[in-house]
Each structure stands twice: as C-alpha cells, then as structure tokens.
Scaffold this active site. Structure first.
Site, mmCIF file in Angstrom:
data_model
loop_
_atom_site.group_PDB
_atom_site.id
_atom_site.type_symbol
_atom_site.label_atom_id
_atom_site.label_comp_id
_atom_site.label_asym_id
_atom_site.label_seq_id
_atom_site.Cartn_x
_atom_site.Cartn_y
_atom_site.Cartn_z
ATOM 1 N N CYS B 160 0.791 -1.228 0.000
ATOM 2 C CA CYS B 160 0.000 0.000 0.000
ATOM 3 C C CYS B 160 0.825 1.282 0.000
ATOM 4 O O CYS B 160 0.259 2.375 -0.011
ATOM 5 C CB CYS B 160 -0.984 -0.029 1.158
ATOM 6 S SG CYS B 160 -2.038 -1.488 1.042
ATOM 7 N N HIS B 293 -2.842 7.855 6.465
ATOM 8 C CA HIS B 293 -3.102 6.572 5.825
ATOM 9 C C HIS B 293 -4.515 6.136 6.219
ATOM 10 O O HIS B 293 -5.265 5.670 5.389
ATOM 11 C CB HIS B 293 -2.045 5.553 6.249
ATOM 12 C CG HIS B 293 -2.109 4.272 5.493
ATOM 13 N ND1 HIS B 293 -2.046 4.225 4.117
ATOM 14 C CD2 HIS B 293 -2.264 2.980 5.898
ATOM 15 C CE1 HIS B 293 -2.140 2.961 3.718
ATOM 16 N NE2 HIS B 293 -2.286 2.193 4.772
ATOM 17 N N HIS B 328 -9.868 2.290 0.165
ATOM 18 C CA HIS B 328 -8.418 2.106 0.231
ATOM 19 C C HIS B 328 -7.921 1.600 -1.127
ATOM 20 O O HIS B 328 -8.142 0.451 -1.484
ATOM 21 C CB HIS B 328 -8.067 1.117 1.345
ATOM 22 C CG HIS B 328 -6.592 0.983 1.589
ATOM 23 N ND1 HIS B 328 -5.648 1.674 0.861
ATOM 24 C CD2 HIS B 328 -5.907 0.247 2.495
ATOM 25 C CE1 HIS B 328 -4.442 1.355 1.306
ATOM 26 N NE2 HIS B 328 -4.576 0.494 2.288
#
Lengths: 85, 399, 283
Positions: B160, B293, B328
């Site tokens: 990620c 995040h 996400h």
C-alpha cells in the site's frame, strides 16, 4: 476428549506449519499465544479457518477467538460444545 | 534542489479525472458503494470501484494498439495520460523521461479470469497463454507503451505504499541529476485475489468505512490510479511550465514489527514522518494538514495517531483520512492522496474524514466536516504498507 | 549534487535452485512460515551481511520479478477449487512482492529505508540503481541489495508456452544478495561505477550509453547482448547472477579483467552495470 485434543494438536501443527513439533510437545493446558508457542495474530486467523473447515464453527470476530484459543484444552472444550460436524 | 509537480492525473471511485475528483471532494460525496464490476461472492462488502466497466475504460483509451485488457493497465494509462496532458507534454516530449509505477496486484485481475481454465488444462498449451505477461513489470511496460516512449521504466511494489515510494525514487533520481522529469504514481484494480486476501485477515468492513471513529468497522477496498509529473525546477523553468505544487520532503522507513500489523507506538510511521520533515527542512508546526493513511482498522488508526502524537505532542495539526471518499486504493493510494493533497493546497480546503462521528481520541479529533477557505502551506501525506513499508511525503504550495 | 561519494560492492552471496538451510541464521519459530524463496532470501542476505561485518544495514532494497509465486499460486488455486471461502491468511500475507524485503527488515529489526522493485528481468538492476544513487548522494552509507525469484511447475509451463525452444525444466531460479557501501571495505571491494536502465532503446541510444561507460583504455568484459537476452529468459534473476559472476572474475592478477560491463536485456528493458576493481595500491 483426549481423542479430540490429540486431533486438534495435529491439525494445529499442520495449519500453523509447526514443522518441528509433535503432538506430545504441546501441553494441552499451556497458553498458545504470547509466552507459550509464540503464536501471533495471523495464527489466530488460521485457527478461525481451521474451526470452520473442520468443525463447522464460524467465528465472525477475531476478538471472540482470543479466549477460545487460549490453550488446546480450551479449544477442545469449545469445539465439543459447539461443533456442527 | 526543488522538485516541482507540473502535472497530475487521477482515476478513482470519485470519477475519471482531476475535475470530477475535486467536485466530489468539495461536495463530500463518497465513491463507496455496493460491488458492481468485481466478480465476487462477497456482495455484502462495499468497495470503491472506478465507475466504468472494462469495455468503457477501453473505449476511453480509444483502443488504439497496443491494447491491454488488464484493468490495472487501463486505469493507469488514463490517469498517466491526464497527468502528461496537464503538464503540457505530448508523447514526443517524453523520450528522455522516466516512468515509475507503483503496483502490487499488477495484472492479477486478468490472471484470475483465466486461471481456472489453465488449472483445468494443467497449464499446458493455449491455456497458459493468457497467464503470460500479467506480472507487475509487464503491466508497467504495457502502460508505458500506451503513454509514450520513455527512456526508463520501472515498478515499485511495496503493497500500500508503492505509489508513494515511486514518487520517492523519482525525486531522488531528479536530485541526483539522473532525470529532468519523472512520471511517478501507481495503479491498482480490484481483484478477487486481494479482495479475498484482505477478507481472510478479517479487516474488511460490511459498511462504508469510518476512519478514526470509535466504531472502527474496518477497511473498504478501492481501486484507482494517479500519476504526478515530477520535474526539476530548472527543466520546468526552461519550458515555461507552472508548478502545481512542490514535493518538498519524503521519508521511507520500516516498522520492522510484523507482516500485517503495525507496532503500537507506530515506530515505522513515526520514523517515516520524521525523515520527511528532516528532508524538507521543516519543523513539525510548519505542517498545516496531514492526509493520513487512516484505513479504518483499529490497528492502523491507533498506531498512526500514536505516531502523530509523538511528533506533535502539544497540538496535532488538522488531519483526516480521505479513504472514506475513495476507499483504500492500496498500491495507488500514495499518488491518489497526493493529488487530493494538491487539490486541498490549491483550493484552500481540508477534506473531511467522512462518517467519523465519535472520534477515537476526542481531544485530537480529525476534521469531521470539510473545512473551506483554509489556507494550507505544507501537507503531510502518509502511506503505510504490509510488512511495515511506511512512507511519508510532504507536498507544499508553489509560491 | 552529482555523486560526492563512491559506491562499492563489498560482499555477495548467490544460490541456485533448491532450498537453503536457514537454521544457521534464524530460529525454527521464525522459519516456520517461510517458503522456498524466503529461505533462500534469508540465507543469501545474512551471508552477504556476515561477510561484510555489518549487522544492520542502512537500507534493504530488493528486486523480484514475481515475488512469492508459490504462495500466490496456492491462494489462487484455493479460490478456484474451494470458492471464495476458507482461504488461508498466511498465503495472502506472504504473496505480496515486498514480503521478502520487509521480512528481512523484521528479522534484522532494521528500521531503515526498505524498498522492493518488480520490473521483470531488471528488478535487481532497479534495486541496484536505487542503492547506488542514495549511497553516492550520502543519504545512506550502506545497503543490502538482493534479487530473489522462485519458479513453480505452472510458471515453468507458462514460460515454456511463450518460449517453446526452452524446456520447462531448463528455467532456473536464483537468489543473490550483496552489501554495498560508501567505503571500500572487505577483501576485494569493487566500485559500482554506473547503473543505467533503458526502455526500448534505439540502437543509437544504446550505443551511446555503452560508449559513455567505456572510458578510454578500460577493457570491458561482459556477455554480448544476445547472450544476455537468452540468460534473462532462462532466469529472472539473470542480472543479479551476472553481477555476482562478474565480481568473481575481476582480479588484480596480471592479464585478468579489472572492470566489467554487465548487460541485461529483459522484456522491453536493457540494463548496463559497470563494475571496476579497486586497485590494491589504493590509487
């Protein structure tokens, strides 16, 4: 119960890749996580998969597993009361 | 040496392009909804899908040769072309440029469509052909061939934080004099593979995600792509390109704790943010907004906030997670959130942490309603990946 | 800004097909989840570190074209066979390409820069480029740079379908790890002079790049481009293997090569790596 405990030990060794261990090496009453076998959060998830695959027990929340997975004996106790297969 | 951002492009659940993204952000309109395009049995899990089918995406690319049927490549090419056009570049201008692409899933969306058939034929003969060039590097090569001739092409793959790390390599190459201009970012389409993978970790939410809210229901997975044209100050000046923003600092660190969990005190995030501040030559109180995040899992959100409080012990800057908008977007998230950060800088607003009602830490609550007319100078943008691959970027207003 | 420091390769380790015995370096508990590629990565990385005398590197930078292929394939196979249920989290957790570098970071408790490149046959060269430019810029003083790939039966068949002239069994897998540093440490430090990656280069651009690396009077050894292409088809880590063997061939003895140009042609990229032996007199 003894039989279930041994079966569980074998299944745990296989599911968690505890290559060097035999069922005799695992104390049924000893803690599995932290100090004991040193298992972690991913092992807990593998145990959740094992419970569903082998015994038809669905645990929707990893937090539920914490108490159940404290030792092999506690897993055996829970399985014997809740198993669907 | 200053690293300018002279162009940007984005594709996400908020729509195709920078304008659609800006409108959705300003209207607090989330792109998260029921799964429409991904072939999965998990219909109870919402996602942030790019609002277009594979056929529609191919049509947007006008399907000139070479064509790719990989969704990751298609959304990547659309976003990269927008970034290049925004920077005033045509393919002919790119022959000395570098493309650095962040992706982890690569062509998995295509692989998994053909895997069962290949498995059935034991990977013999024709059945193997559909599985041949779907790896990350091949996906980037294909994207490169759809966007222009580049001098160098490479792929970062750190889960990620892939896109953030692509931008870091790009900036380092420009600083070292190895390139004048780098197109850096990331792309990731949803795949049954990682949708199910995240599901085995039991961290996916059955409702739209609520980062930094006590409900902590978990992650919604999304897909998307974004690229930034990074350019040396001198090169931009030479061709009269106006900077949209400055990539003024960045840091990459490893949490070195666990493959899927972050340490409680957020050591990796703390180090990444500290390095970014140092490389930008800024003090913590210079940061006016943190685009976190903020995935929506208790583990991420709590450790990220713990790390933030280590750097800002007295007063935490205003912060939010825009994953409530885009979901996400995994490997692409670092670039997608960089574009969002630049929009916030340029249009003086702070997007909200959507659906956060009861903040985990009421004394240090995130921005819960979009703030307008807020002048921002320096924005911190965090991206953390599996294995503790943590990176932070600082994007600053161009004077 | 153009490189104040020099960059040296100060140690290296390379392993081919098969499993590595990692007991020397990690506990059975740490090793229990490791698949073949992770074991080879641990072995070569720890070996390169041991030789260098550096315990915790400033950076861990890895190249891998396919990552932990065996795990990814098992996970995909399970989805096909059992549907989207009862899937194993461990397989997914260890399917991402950065598993190798991040696991190495976890084992070494190394909080430094941690990075993974996945660009086919120039994945290692990408990792090398990153380490080289950061060491030269003084951002870091050393880095563990590795390249690791594994093949499964399915991958061998898929590669064979693309290149019928190569038998499935002839594809190789390899792991290599090197320690790079800003100081010429060790028995035989080799300076990493330059790393270039070119995408679909025209013959003229490639020629110019090669000419820029061949300073007057420096004899270069290295394989031809055609050989390089054949090698990278056989082995995804061919660029790393070639650097390893070039480092071994360089020798201070008269008549032996003092510098080498490692050329890799893989997919749509060509990479050029120039290595020069540090002369023993230090001049």
């Amino acid at each position: 119960m003894e039989e279930l405990i041994n079966q569980l030990k074998e299944q745990i060794i296989e599911a968690l890749n505890l290559e060097d261990m035999t069922p005799a090496d695992i104390d049924a009453d000893a803690p599995l996580f932290g100090e004991g076998l040193g298992l972690d959060s991913i092992d807990a998830l593998e145990l959740i998969v094992l419970m569903e695959r082998e015994y038809g027990i669905k645990l929707g929340n990893p937090a539920e597993g914490k108490k159940i997975f404290s030792s092999v004996a506690s897993i055996a106790d829970y399985v014997s009361k809740n198993r669907k297969k | 040496m200053k690293i300018y951002v002279t162009g940007m492009g984005i594709v996400s659940a908020l729509g195709i392009g920078v304008d659609a993204t800006l409108t959705a952000l300003r209207e607090s309109r989330s792109g998260i909804g029921p799964v429409k395009y991904l072939d999965t049995v998990h219909r109870d899990l919402p996602a942030g899908e790019v609002p277009a089918s594979d056929a529609e995406l191919a049509a947007m690319l006008r399907a000139e040769a070479p064509v790719s049927r990989m969704r990751t490549v298609m959304i990547g090419a659309i976003a990269a072309r927008e970034a290049m056009a925004d920077a005033g570049l045509s393919p002919d201008d790119l022959c000395d440029d570098v493309l650095i692409n962040g992706t982890t899933v690569g062509g998995m969306d295509y692989t998994e469509k053909h895997f069962a058939e290949a498995l059935q034929h034991d990977f013999e003969g024709e059945s193997a052909q559909n599985l041949q060039y779907n790896d990350c590097g091949s996906a980037t090569d294909l994207m490169a061939s759809m966007c222009g001739p580049f001098r160098m092409v490479t792929t970062t793959s750190t889960a990620c934080s892939s896109a953030a790390n692509a931008m870091i390599l790009g900036a380092n190459m420009i600083k070292a004099g190895l390139a004048d201009r780098v197109i850096a970012g990331g792309t990731e389409a949803l795949s049954r593979f990682h949708f199910n993978g995240f599901n085995t970790l039991m961290i996916l939410s059955s409702q739209p995600c609520t980062p930094f809210d006590r409900a902590h229901c978990g992650i919604n997975l999304g897909e998307g792509a974004a690229y930034l044209v990074l350019e040396s100050e001198e090169s931009a000046r030479r061709r009269g390109a106006k900077p949209l923003a400055v990539l003024s600092g960045y840091g990459n660190a490893c949490d070195a704790f666990h493959q899927t969990a972050t340490s409680d005190n957020g050591e990796g995030p703390f180090l990444a943010m500290s390095k970014a501040l140092k490389s930008a030559g800024l003090r913590p109180d210079d940061i006016s907004y943190i685009n976190t995040h903020g995935t929506g899992t208790p583990n991420n959100d709590d450790s990220e906030l713990a790390a933030i409080k280590r750097i800002w012990p007295d007063k935490v800057p205003c912060y939010s997670s825009t994953k409530g908008f885009t979901a996400h977007t995994t490997s692409a998230s670092g670039a997608i959130e960089s574009v969002i950060s630049i929009l916030a800088l340029r249009h003086s607003f702070v997007p909200a942490s959507l659906r956060c009602v009861n903040p985990t830490d009421p004394d240090h609550a995130p921005v819960m309603a979009t703030m307008f007319d807020t002048k921002l100078t320096h924005v911190m943008n965090n991206s953390f990946g599996f294995g503790g691959n943590d990176s932070a970027l600082i994007i600053s207003k161009a004077e | 800004m153009n490189g104040m420091n020099k960059c040296y390769i100060i140690s290296g380790s390379c392993l081919h097909d098969g499993e590595a015995d990692v007991r020397k370096y990690v506990t059975p508990g740490e090793a229990r989840r490791m698949c073949r590629i992770l074991k080879r990565a641990v072995y070569t990385s720890f070996e390169a570190l041991r030789q260098s005398g550096i315990e915790c590197p400033d950076a861990i930078i890895t190249g891998t074209s396919m990552g932990c292929m065996e795990n990814s394939e098992k996970f995909l196979t399970d989805i096909c066979r059992n549907g989207e249920q009862l899937l194993k989290p461990t397989l997914f957790m260890q399917s991402t390409h950065n598993t190798i570098a991040s696991m190495t970071g976890i084992l070494l408790k190394c909080h430094g820069y941690n990075m993974t490149y996945s660009q086919g046959g120039v994945s290692f060269t990408s990792a090398l480029l990153d380490a080289w430019l950061q060491i030269r810029a003084g951002e870091i003083s050393n880095a563990l740079v590795g390249c690791h790939d594994e093949l499964t039966d399915a991958i061998r068949k898929i590669r064979h379908a693309a290149h019928p002239e190569i038998a499935p069994a002839d594809f190789r897998e390899a792991s290599a790890a090197f320690m790079l540093a800003s100081e010429p440490l060790g028995d035989k430090p080799i300076e990493l002079k330059k790393v270039i990656i070119l995408h679909r280069p025209s013959p003229r651009r490639l020629e110019e790049a090669i000419r820029s690396l061949s300073a007057k009077g420096t004899p270069l050894s290295g394989c031809s481009e055609a050989e390089a292409e054949a090698e990278s088809l056989l082995c995804a880590s061919a660029d790393a293997e070639s650097v390893y063997s070039a480092c071994r061939r360089l020798s201070p003895l008269p008549g032996e090569p003092k510098s080498a140009l490692v050329v890799t042609r893989a997919g749509e990229s060509v990479s050029l790596i120039k290595l020069t032996l540090v002369s023993p007199c230090g001049c």
